[in-house]
Motif scaffolding. Structure first.
Motif, short mmCIF file in Angstrom:
data_model
loop_
_atom_site.label_atom_id
_atom_site.label_comp_id
_atom_site.label_asym_id
_atom_site.label_seq_id
_atom_site.Cartn_x
_atom_site.Cartn_y
_atom_site.Cartn_z
N ALA A 143 0.81 -1.23 0.00
CA ALA A 143 0.00 0.00 0.00
C ALA A 143 0.84 1.27 0.00
O ALA A 143 0.32 2.35 -0.30
N TYR A 157 -2.67 3.45 -7.87
CA TYR A 157 -3.08 3.23 -6.49
C TYR A 157 -3.94 4.38 -5.97
O TYR A 157 -4.76 4.21 -5.07
N ALA A 174 -5.41 -2.58 3.81
CA ALA A 174 -4.22 -2.10 3.12
C ALA A 174 -3.01 -2.56 3.92
O ALA A 174 -2.99 -2.42 5.16
N ILE A 187 -1.51 7.00 3.26
CA ILE A 187 -2.21 5.77 2.84
C ILE A 187 -3.67 5.82 3.28
O ILE A 187 -4.59 5.55 2.50
#
Length: 611
Positions: A143, A157, A174, A187
């Motif tokens: 991730a 992503y 993730a 993230i």
């Protein structure tokens, strides 16, 4: 009370052959089974894959795994199939009819895990297909690729937040092995996981011995490292440029090593072939740029060597983490020099990012240099970077095993600083050192530097020793490298107290070259095998290799080294005893149990027991 076949404990034991969860695995799995989201930070080799594989099997439907590298999906799927899991991948390597068959299996509820690249997942046709299937969870592996600050950044992503919008009832997880506090926040925000439970495991990899040394003769240093410690072992060697990858691989081949180059300039066919050989053959060394390694599932990589300085502690941690995934002893060797600092500083200064980005890159490079030059435990400094404190020194890094000596370098430092000043702060380290040592070069004559008062005052020290001083003073902040002025080394405000005699400078002593040990052509095991067990050990490995070649899979898909070693110790005589070996579940027993039991019985001089 009998455990349900859908219970995580049952799946762990009967599918994957393990009896206990490690660390946060149980809590992560329970979170996903209950339908909640999770963000998982766990070091390489910590068991991340089980954190999404087990809940995918425990929940109704098919688990979808988003993986960034197509070439690695096949090996991950093969390992799952060997464990009896119905797994597949959809990517461009499949023929049209093969992809259609897998799509039919998904819609018919016949798949338990499906691997997709983010590019494939985001295609409207794929999203429509998933909308018609029953999905148990989405796992977003690697991730950290979402981070625009990272060297593994993948633009696709950034669009994966659409999973929450299109499939709000499906839990998402993730996972990554490397992320500092800022990257974790990035993230969570970019993948719309701000409400997810966060699981941050220890970043410590105690089986890896971290060693960092200045370059003085990198080829000799690397050769000595391989010959004395890692003959016959699989490993990865990282270089900063493609040309250095090519020349290093060719040179290692001349020295008798099975070394293969890997970088983005090679054809996709050659890259895939070299990666396949690394995964399936034993003792292969891959010499690579950072284009290689993410998601590599090979457990028995015994060393990772860097011949150039990584540009950040995150990159260093992630790349070294590819060693010793099986928990057995492994080595991370880094050789670095002032030229690396110059090159990376130039790259940061010339990057397309804004000033804030360039400043962040410089801070990350400074942190990496600081890790190289410290005289205390490296592991404690490495973990501290990720906001984790180690209670005591690790005892398994070079500074713990051989505490570095320091020396009073105050007088030498003053000589160097004075020489830089008197030559106008316009020249690189090599020229300043030539002046200090009283050299007779064309540049010295051109600028009349044989007339400056510092000419020749450093002739009592070698060029290597002066380079070590320059490098350490750059790290300490006494000097800076001006990439906009032909990499001239210049004084900073911090050096004033030293020049005035108000501050003492203690630096690392430059290590002396060690005596070359005799070459041993026999592979050395990560864990030594007793002489009386050596023949059975080799027979077990040969049988594993034969079974793997029959199926066209890497040897570790059959059994990991740790499983073979436990087999060697326990000497199981029947299927029940074989099932007690860690890493052997129901499917692997059915596929591989009989030939291994027969081999063990042959060495014991007894027939295989039934039951």
């Amino acid at each position: 009370m009998t455990t349900s076949p859908q219970a995580p404990e049952y799946i762990l034991e009967h599918t994957f052959g393990y009896t206990d969860f490690r660390g946060d695995q149980r809590a992560i799995i329970e979170t996903l089974v209950e339908g909640q989201d999770a963000l998982v930070l766990m070091p390489t080799g910590g068991g991340k894959s089980l954190c999404y594989q087990i809940p995918a099997l425990a929940r109704p439907g098919c688990g979808v795994v988003i993986s960034p590298l197509i070439a690695l999906m096949q090996d991950q799927v093969e390992a799952l199939r060997a464990a009896g899991v119905s797994a597949a991948f959809l990517n461009s390597s499949l023929a049209f009819h093969e992809a259609q068959q897998i799509e039919s299996q998904l819609l018919n509820g016949e798949l338990e895990l499906l691997y997709l690249a983010p590019e494939r997942l985001l295609q409207p046709r794929t999203l429509e297909l998933l909308g018609r299937a029953q999905i148990s969870l989405f796992a977003i592996d690697e991730a950290h690729c979402v981070s625009q600050w990272g060297h593994d950044f993948r633009a696709d992503y950034l669009q994966l937040s659409c999973l929450h919008e299109r499939f709000p009832a499906v839990p998402r997880v993730a996972l990554t092995a490397t992320a500092d506090q800022r990257t974790r926040g990035e993230i969570a925000n970019r993948l719309d996981l701000t409400g997810a439970r966060h699981f941050v495991s220890s970043f410590d990899r105690p089986n890896i011995c971290y060693r960092i040394a200045p370059k003085n003769n990198p080829k000799r240093q690397l050769l000595q490292f391989l010959q004395q410690e890692h003959m016959g072992h699989a490993g990865v060697i990282y270089c900063l440029s493609r040309s250095k990858v090519e020349s290093t691989a060719a040179w290692l081949q001349q020295q008798g090593f099975n070394a293969l180059p890997y970088h983005a300039g090679l054809s996709s066919e050659m890259r895939a072939d070299h990666q396949r050989r690394f995964l399936r053959e034993e003792g292969v060394i891959v010499v690579a740029t950072i284009a290689f390694g993410m998601g590599i599932d090979k457990p028995d990589v015994r060393f990772v060597a860097h011949l150039d300085l990584p540009k950040s502690v995150e990159a260093y941690y992630q790349e070294t983490g590819r060693a010793g995934r099986d928990g057995e002893p492994a080595t991370a060797l880094l050789l670095y020099g002032l030229e690396d600092v110059v090159k990376l500083s130039q790259m940061a200064a010339q990057s397309e990012g804004n000033e804030a980005h360039k400043r962040q890159e410089r801070q990350r490079l400074d942190a990496m240099l600081g890790l190289c030059e410290i005289t205390s435990c490296r592991r404690r400094a490495l973990l501290r970077y990720f906001d984790e404190e180690l209670a005591q020194d690790c005892g398994n890094c070079d500074t713990c095993l051989e505490p570095p000596q320091t020396w009073d370098a105050t007088e030498a430092t003053r000589k160097l600083l004075s020489c830089i000043y008197r030559t106008g702060q316009r020249f690189g380290a090599s020229h300043v050192i030539d002046v200090l040592r009283g050299g007779d070069t064309e540049k010295i004559r051109q600028f009349n530097h044989q007339q400056v008062s510092t000419y020749g005052i450093g002739s009592d020290m070698s060029a290597n020793e002066w380079r070590a001083i320059v490098r350490q003073l750059v790290v300490r902040g006494f000097l800076q490298v001006n990439s906009e002025a032909f990499n001239a080394i210049q004084l900073t405000e911090q050096c004033r107290p030293v020049l005035r005699g108000e501050e003492t400078v203690l630096l690392r002593t430059l290590p002396k070259a060690t005596r070359k040990a005799p070459v041993n052509s026999e592979p050395r095991a990560a864990v030594e095998i007793a002489p009386e067990d050596q023949s059975l050990w080799e027979a077990l490995r040969a049988l594993r290799k034969s079974l793997a070649e029959e199926r066209g899979v890497p040897p570790y898909v059959v059994f990991h080294d740790a499983t073979l070693r436990e087999m060697l110790s326990a000497r199981p005589r029947n299927e029940a005893e074989m099932l007690a070996i860690s890493g052997i579940g129901d499917s692997k027993l059915a596929r591989f149990g009989e030939p291994f039991l027969s081999l063990l019985a042959e060495f014991a001089g007894a027939p295989v027991e039934s039951g």
